[in-house]
Design an enzyme around this catalytic site. Structure first.
Site, mmCIF file in Angstrom:
data_model
loop_
_atom_site.group_PDB
_atom_site.id
_atom_site.type_symbol
_atom_site.label_atom_id
_atom_site.label_comp_id
_atom_site.label_asym_id
_atom_site.label_seq_id
_atom_site.Cartn_x
_atom_site.Cartn_y
_atom_site.Cartn_z
ATOM 1 N N ARG A 6 71.888 55.541 20.633
ATOM 2 C CA ARG A 6 72.135 54.191 21.159
ATOM 3 C C ARG A 6 72.452 53.278 19.971
ATOM 4 O O ARG A 6 72.179 53.639 18.818
ATOM 5 C CB ARG A 6 70.889 53.669 21.883
ATOM 6 C CG ARG A 6 70.594 54.441 23.144
ATOM 7 C CD ARG A 6 69.270 54.018 23.767
ATOM 8 N NE ARG A 6 68.947 54.871 24.897
ATOM 9 C CZ ARG A 6 67.716 55.215 25.250
ATOM 10 N NH1 ARG A 6 66.678 54.781 24.566
ATOM 11 N NH2 ARG A 6 67.520 55.994 26.295
ATOM 12 N N ARG A 51 68.213 58.956 35.904
ATOM 13 C CA ARG A 51 66.850 58.790 35.384
ATOM 14 C C ARG A 51 65.898 58.381 36.498
ATOM 15 O O ARG A 51 64.742 58.817 36.523
ATOM 16 C CB ARG A 51 66.854 57.771 34.233
ATOM 17 C CG ARG A 51 67.438 58.388 32.964
ATOM 18 C CD ARG A 51 67.570 57.437 31.800
ATOM 19 N NE ARG A 51 68.165 58.142 30.664
ATOM 20 C CZ ARG A 51 67.628 58.279 29.461
ATOM 21 N NH1 ARG A 51 66.479 57.718 29.194
ATOM 22 N NH2 ARG A 51 68.229 58.963 28.512
ATOM 23 N N ARG A 72 66.837 47.056 30.032
ATOM 24 C CA ARG A 72 66.975 47.610 28.678
ATOM 25 C C ARG A 72 68.452 47.710 28.295
ATOM 26 O O ARG A 72 68.820 47.582 27.123
ATOM 27 C CB ARG A 72 66.296 48.986 28.611
ATOM 28 C CG ARG A 72 66.148 49.492 27.203
ATOM 29 C CD ARG A 72 65.275 50.731 27.134
ATOM 30 N NE ARG A 72 65.924 51.899 27.730
ATOM 31 C CZ ARG A 72 65.358 53.098 27.827
ATOM 32 N NH1 ARG A 72 64.122 53.277 27.400
ATOM 33 N NH2 ARG A 72 66.006 54.101 28.372
HETATM 34 N N1 ATP Z 1 54.681 46.232 31.067
HETATM 35 C C1 ATP Z 1 55.969 45.936 30.945
HETATM 36 N N2 ATP Z 1 56.474 44.902 31.656
HETATM 37 C C2 ATP Z 1 57.768 44.567 31.562
HETATM 38 N N3 ATP Z 1 58.666 45.212 30.791
HETATM 39 C C3 ATP Z 1 58.215 46.249 30.065
HETATM 40 C C4 ATP Z 1 56.874 46.670 30.109
HETATM 41 N N4 ATP Z 1 56.730 47.726 29.301
HETATM 42 C C5 ATP Z 1 57.929 47.963 28.764
HETATM 43 N N5 ATP Z 1 58.834 47.092 29.215
HETATM 44 C C6 ATP Z 1 60.271 47.045 28.929
HETATM 45 O O1 ATP Z 1 60.854 48.109 29.669
HETATM 46 C C7 ATP Z 1 61.952 48.679 28.975
HETATM 47 C C8 ATP Z 1 61.740 50.176 28.839
HETATM 48 O O2 ATP Z 1 60.677 50.403 27.951
HETATM 49 P P1 ATP Z 1 60.701 51.613 26.921
HETATM 50 O O3 ATP Z 1 62.019 51.707 26.275
HETATM 51 O O4 ATP Z 1 59.505 51.444 26.060
HETATM 52 O O5 ATP Z 1 60.510 52.812 27.952
HETATM 53 P P2 ATP Z 1 60.329 54.363 27.669
HETATM 54 O O6 ATP Z 1 59.297 54.844 28.606
HETATM 55 O O7 ATP Z 1 60.093 54.594 26.241
HETATM 56 O O8 ATP Z 1 61.750 54.931 28.092
HETATM 57 P P3 ATP Z 1 62.492 56.314 27.633
HETATM 58 O O9 ATP Z 1 61.674 57.418 28.169
HETATM 59 O O10 ATP Z 1 63.817 56.212 28.305
HETATM 60 O O11 ATP Z 1 62.594 56.301 26.174
HETATM 61 C C9 ATP Z 1 62.046 47.956 27.648
HETATM 62 O O12 ATP Z 1 63.056 46.982 27.706
HETATM 63 C C10 ATP Z 1 60.655 47.312 27.490
HETATM 64 O O13 ATP Z 1 60.721 46.122 26.748
HETATM 65 N N1 LIG Z 2 60.426 67.559 26.117
HETATM 66 C C1 LIG Z 2 60.792 66.572 25.317
HETATM 67 N N2 LIG Z 2 61.104 65.373 25.829
HETATM 68 C C2 LIG Z 2 61.434 64.390 24.981
HETATM 69 C C3 LIG Z 2 61.470 64.576 23.595
HETATM 70 N N3 LIG Z 2 61.852 63.420 23.011
HETATM 71 C C4 LIG Z 2 62.022 62.524 23.999
HETATM 72 N N4 LIG Z 2 61.771 63.098 25.188
HETATM 73 C C5 LIG Z 2 61.821 62.496 26.521
HETATM 74 O O1 LIG Z 2 63.153 62.356 26.921
HETATM 75 C C6 LIG Z 2 63.231 61.279 27.842
HETATM 76 C C7 LIG Z 2 64.439 60.444 27.565
HETATM 77 O O2 LIG Z 2 64.354 59.833 26.314
HETATM 78 P P1 LIG Z 2 65.484 58.781 25.844
HETATM 79 O O3 LIG Z 2 65.158 58.450 24.430
HETATM 80 O O4 LIG Z 2 66.808 59.446 26.016
HETATM 81 O O5 LIG Z 2 65.353 57.589 26.755
HETATM 82 C C8 LIG Z 2 61.903 60.516 27.725
HETATM 83 O O6 LIG Z 2 61.132 60.817 28.882
HETATM 84 C C9 LIG Z 2 61.249 61.093 26.544
HETATM 85 O O7 LIG Z 2 59.846 61.122 26.667
HETATM 86 C C10 LIG Z 2 61.126 65.857 23.092
HETATM 87 O O8 LIG Z 2 61.115 66.126 21.869
HETATM 88 N N5 LIG Z 2 60.795 66.812 23.976
#
Ligand code: ATP
Ligand SMILES: Nc1nc2c(ncn2[C@@H]2O[C@H](COP(=O)(O)O)[C@@H](O)[C@H]2O)c(=O)[nH]1
Length: 400
Positions: free
Chosen positions: A175, A279, A268
């Site tokens: 990204r 997703r 996001r």
């Molecule tokens: N409790 C909350 N309330 C509102 N917005 C939130 C909250 N927690 C996270 N966010 C927002 O939601 C979006 C998604 O959060 P984040 O990127 O941390 O998700 P993730 O679970 O790591 O996703 P991925 O698995 O795709 O990496 C972000 O823009 C973040 O700022």
């Molecule tokens: N099994 C694994 N899942 C992973 C790993 N690193 C990230 N993730 C999961 O992929 C999705 C999507 O992530 P994104 O960065 O494309 O939004 C998210 O649920 C992560 O937890 C890994 O090493 N192994």
């Protein structure tokens, strides 16, 4: 019969008669485990960069060249070896300091047995020995957009010296703000598939049509920095880690509702409409599995971010006044350039083999292996080490 390393085949085939089934010659060390002789280093070196391993099967006379997993120790000016138990061999490197000298070659641990099944071939695995303990790694899973990354960033910002992020590999495109090696190791699918085949991954999964995986090295790098490892992985990955020998704490993060999850994913702004839909479809199945699979030790509901973060801290025992665990202040000493290992119960006595040095120094190094934890994939923790000074009056002083 495979091609034998050009050294003491006869001796190997007849076996050794010394106390610990260990013999060293010309840079190699060999250790007998059951009807197999593990030859470490020397003629079995596969490259100048790491200590090699090959195996002589005593019953068939065949040489076996195993797949060697884990970060391999670099060759040193010789090493010594001792069989610790039927499943692992301790290797100590000549002349290295006691904070980096110990390596374990796992020959029949749970991890090695698992990998033999997966790879369908002979496997051994290296694990570096580390003094003291570390807390279990933390696996965080949950549907895309629930806030896993946000919570992890908050934790790492508040406790920078305590936690380290396991940087995964992925075949998806970066990204706009993502940096290679920081957020992910971005990698071609064909390269990642080859590395998976070579056993470089602790777990991997196809997520939203891309490959994601945690390399063994990603976890080891964090352990080496003395930090507690955090893995952000999907439910399939969590299941694989749960089935592995890596002991971890498993946390599943749930959204307050599907509507809110959709709102967060869209806000996001990192995915196309098609990717958001994919997703969201996957999220339903992940939430079901997360709640019912028995993989997870803890559930967190990420409705209000600050409340959820406080709950995460609480379950990690970080809700009181936190002081970082004191680093071990144990003395670091250098191992003799040529030394022997003697195993007495759970203690390994390390003595110089050079008579002049032995006279000059009354120092004996003792390695206590009674409380070992962990192992491949990752580090073997819980080593304790001390030196003993012997005095002419027969008294011995222990230096921790
Ligand atoms: N409790 C909350 N309330 C509102 N917005 C939130 C909250 N927690 C996270 N966010 C927002 O939601 C979006 C998604 O959060 P984040 O990127 O941390 O998700 P993730 O679970 O790591 O996703 P991925 O698995 O795709 O990496 C972000 O823009 C973040 O700022
Ligand atoms: N099994 C694994 N899942 C992973 C790993 N690193 C990230 N993730 C999961 O992929 C999705 C999507 O992530 P994104 O960065 O494309 O939004 C998210 O649920 C992560 O937890 C890994 O090493 N192994």
């Amino acid at each position: 019969m495979g091609e034998a390393p050009a050294f003491f085949v006869d001796v190997l085939q007849k076996g050794f008669a010394n106390d610990f089934d260990v013999k060293s010659k010309g840079g190699e060390t060999s250790v007998v485990v059951g009807n197999r002789t593990y030859v470490i280093g020397g003629a079995c070196e596969e490259s100048a960069l790491s200590i090699g391993v090959c195996i002589l099967d005593q019953s068939s006379g065949e040489w076996i060249y195993p797949v060697v997993l884990g970060t391999k120790p670099r060759p040193s000016k010789g090493h010594s070896a001792v069989l610790l138990s039927e499943d692992r061999i301790l290797i100590t490197k000549n002349g290295s300091s006691t904070d980096v000298f110990a390596w374990f070659l796992e020959v029949d641990t749970q991890y090695v047995r698992q990998q033999k099944k997966i790879l369908g071939t002979e496997v051994v695995a290296w694990s570096k020995g580390v003094r003291g303990y570390a807390e279990k790694p933390i696996v965080i899973s949950g549907p895309s957009g629930v806030g896993k990354g946000t919570l992890i960033s908050m934790l790492m910002k508040e406790y920078p010296s305590m936690f380290g992020f396991s940087v995964s590999h992925t075949t998806r495109a970066p990204r706009a703000m993502e940096k290679d090696g920081v957020h992910y190791h971005f990698i071609e699918r064909s390269v990642m598939e080859k590395e998976i085949k070579d056993g470089k991954f602790l777990e991997f999964a196809s997520v939203h049509e891309n490959l994601y995986g945690t390399s063994v090295e990603a976890v080891e790098v964090v352990a080496d920095a003395g930090k507690r490892c955090i893995l952000d992985i999907d439910v399939q990955g969590a299941r694989s880690v749960r089935a592995s020998s890596l002991e971890a704490i498993f946390i599943f993060v749930c959204p307050p509702s599907m509507e809110e999850l959709e709102k967060r994913l869209r806000a996001r702004g990192t995915e196309t409409e098609e990717q958001v839909q994919k997703r969201l479809r996957n999220a339903k199945a992940e939430i079901e599995q997360g709640q019912s699979s028995g993989i997870f030790d803890h559930m967190l509901y990420n409705d209000n971010l600050e409340d959820c973060y406080q709950s995460l801290k609480k379950l990690l025992g970080l809700d009181g006044t936190v002081t970082a665990a004191p680093k071990s202040a144990s003395k670091v000493v250098d191992l003799p350039m040529d030394h022997s290992l003697t195993k007495i119960d759970n203690k390994i006595i390390i003595n110089s083999r050079t008579p002049e040095l032995e006279k000059a120094s009354t120092n004996t190094i003792v390695l206590d292996v009674s409380a070992l934890k962990g192992g491949a994939p990752g580090r073997t923790r819980g080593l304790d080490i001390y030196t003993m000074d012997s005095f002419s009056d027969g008294l011995t002083r222990i230096n921790q």
